[in-house]
Design a protein around this motif. Structure first.
Motif, PDB file in Angstrom:
ATOM      1  N   UNK A   1       1.028  -1.343  -0.085  1.00 58.19           N
ATOM      2  CA  UNK A   1       0.150  -0.110   0.088  1.00 58.19           C
ATOM      3  C   UNK A   1       0.934   1.825  -0.121  1.00 58.19           C
ATOM      4  N   UNK A   2       0.384   2.032  -0.605  1.00 58.78           N
ATOM      5  CA  UNK A   2       1.684   3.492  -0.551  1.00 58.78           C
ATOM      6  C   UNK A   2       0.537   4.470  -0.216  1.00 58.78           C
ATOM      7  N   UNK A   3       1.373   4.682   0.974  1.00 62.11           N
ATOM      8  CA  UNK A   3       1.121   5.584   2.392  1.00 62.11           C
ATOM      9  C   UNK A   3       1.385   7.354   1.659  1.00 62.11           C
ATOM     10  N   UNK A   4       0.939   8.677   1.780  1.00 65.30           N
ATOM     11  CA  UNK A   4       1.541   9.516   2.216  1.00 65.30           C
ATOM     12  C   UNK A   4       1.202  10.430   2.772  1.00 65.30           C
ATOM     13  N   UNK A   5       2.555  11.733   2.307  1.00 59.79           N
ATOM     14  CA  UNK A   5       3.095  12.348   3.877  1.00 59.79           C
ATOM     15  C   UNK A   5       2.270  13.096   4.160  1.00 59.79           C
ATOM     16  N   UNK A   6       0.876  13.553   4.109  1.00 59.96           N
ATOM     17  CA  UNK A   6      -0.541  13.928   4.769  1.00 59.96           C
ATOM     18  C   UNK A   6      -1.208  12.783   6.525  1.00 59.96           C
ATOM     19  N   UNK A   7      -1.143  11.170   5.248  1.00 58.12           N
ATOM     20  CA  UNK A   7      -0.828  10.201   6.599  1.00 58.12           C
ATOM     21  C   UNK A   7       0.092  10.635   7.857  1.00 58.12           C
ATOM     22  N   UNK A   8       1.562  10.366   6.926  1.00 58.99           N
ATOM     23  CA  UNK A   8       2.302  10.349   8.132  1.00 58.99           C
ATOM     24  C   UNK A   8       2.673  11.993   8.812  1.00 58.99           C
ATOM     25  N   UNK A   9       1.855  13.036   8.354  1.00 62.38           N
ATOM     26  CA  UNK A   9       2.282  14.105   9.367  1.00 62.38           C
ATOM     27  C   UNK A   9       0.888  13.911   9.900  1.00 62.38           C
ATOM     28  N   UNK A  10      -0.118  13.262  10.042  1.00 64.38           N
ATOM     29  CA  UNK A  10      -1.213  13.113  10.820  1.00 64.38           C
ATOM     30  C   UNK A  10      -1.655  12.385  11.884  1.00 64.38           C
ATOM     31  N   UNK A  11      -0.139  10.702  11.624  1.00 66.16           N
ATOM     32  CA  UNK A  11       0.022  10.426  13.018  1.00 66.16           C
ATOM     33  C   UNK A  11       0.881  11.302  13.818  1.00 66.16           C
ATOM     34  N   UNK A  12       1.999  11.761  13.092  1.00 62.59           N
ATOM     35  CA  UNK A  12       3.159  12.608  13.968  1.00 62.59           C
ATOM     36  C   UNK A  12       2.339  13.535  14.478  1.00 62.59           C
ATOM     37  N   UNK A  13       1.107  14.239  14.099  1.00 63.29           N
ATOM     38  CA  UNK A  13       0.036  14.872  15.148  1.00 63.29           C
ATOM     39  C   UNK A  13      -0.145  14.071  16.862  1.00 63.29           C
ATOM     40  N   UNK A  14      -1.343  13.286  15.532  1.00 62.43           N
ATOM     41  CA  UNK A  14      -1.121  12.878  17.033  1.00 62.43           C
ATOM     42  C   UNK A  14      -0.698  12.058  17.982  1.00 62.43           C
ATOM     43  N   UNK A  15       0.629  11.703  17.925  1.00 60.39           N
ATOM     44  CA  UNK A  15       1.546  11.392  18.563  1.00 60.39           C
ATOM     45  C   UNK A  15       1.863  12.529  19.874  1.00 60.39           C
ATOM     46  N   UNK A  16       2.152  13.702  19.043  1.00 62.01           N
ATOM     47  CA  UNK A  16       2.546  14.811  19.655  1.00 62.01           C
ATOM     48  C   UNK A  16       1.497  15.546  20.231  1.00 62.01           C
ATOM     49  N   UNK A  17      -0.100  15.444  20.359  1.00 63.76           N
ATOM     50  CA  UNK A  17      -0.900  15.640  20.917  1.00 63.76           C
ATOM     51  C   UNK A  17      -1.690  14.721  22.222  1.00 63.76           C
ATOM     52  N   UNK A  18      -1.414  12.966  22.100  1.00 58.10           N
ATOM     53  CA  UNK A  18      -1.591  11.851  22.106  1.00 58.10           C
ATOM     54  C   UNK A  18      -2.989  11.884  22.789  1.00 58.10           C
ATOM     55  N   UNK A  19      -3.678  11.960  20.963  1.00 59.68           N
ATOM     56  CA  UNK A  19      -4.905  11.496  20.683  1.00 59.68           C
ATOM     57  C   UNK A  19      -4.663  10.358  20.051  1.00 59.68           C
ATOM     58  N   UNK A  20      -5.710   9.508  20.582  1.00 58.12           N
ATOM     59  CA  UNK A  20      -6.268   7.597  19.592  1.00 58.12           C
ATOM     60  C   UNK A  20      -7.040   8.205  18.308  1.00 58.12           C
ATOM     61  N   UNK A  21      -7.333   8.896  17.801  1.00 60.80           N
ATOM     62  CA  UNK A  21      -8.379   9.260  17.050  1.00 60.80           C
ATOM     63  C   UNK A  21      -8.353  10.220  15.484  1.00 60.80           C
ATOM     64  N   UNK A  22      -7.559   9.173  14.964  1.00 65.26           N
ATOM     65  CA  UNK A  22      -7.254  10.151  13.612  1.00 65.26           C
ATOM     66  C   UNK A  22      -8.474  10.523  12.121  1.00 65.26           C
ATOM     67  N   UNK A  23      -8.367  11.403  11.704  1.00 69.50           N
ATOM     68  CA  UNK A  23      -9.507  12.082  10.416  1.00 69.50           C
ATOM     69  C   UNK A  23      -8.837  12.673  10.090  1.00 69.50           C
ATOM     70  N   UNK A  24      -8.962  12.373   8.608  1.00 71.67           N
ATOM     71  CA  UNK A  24      -8.233  12.870   7.359  1.00 71.67           C
ATOM     72  C   UNK A  24      -8.745  11.629   5.847  1.00 71.67           C
ATOM     73  N   UNK A  25      -8.787  12.472   4.741  1.00 70.59           N
ATOM     74  CA  UNK A  25      -9.504  12.627   3.485  1.00 70.59           C
ATOM     75  C   UNK A  25     -10.602  11.696   4.103  1.00 70.59           C
TER      76      UNK A  25
END
Length: 68
Positions: A1-25
């Protein structure tokens, strides 16, 4: 599967904020733990590195119970 930079950035920001739920696309993803979230980030970063032609690095760890 091909991932995008937006997915990577969303994961990084979720880790930094301590959130376990992500929303993108328009998709919602909820992780069970921070460890699972970090594992997903590692997978995405490794896949992006492979797609960019980065060499795969492997480590071999040797353990011994007695002196060699």
């Amino acid at each position: 599967m091909s991932y995008t930079l937006a997915q990577r950035d969303a994961l990084r920001s979720a880790i930094a904020s301590g959130v376990l739920r992500l929303s993108y696309d328009g998709r919602n993803v909820e992780y069970r733990s921070m460890a699972e979230l970090k594992a997903a980030l590692n997978e995405v970063e490794a896949a992006l590195a492979r797609d960019n032609g980065a060499p795969v690095t492997r480590q071999i760890k040797i353990y011994a119970d007695k002196d060699l």
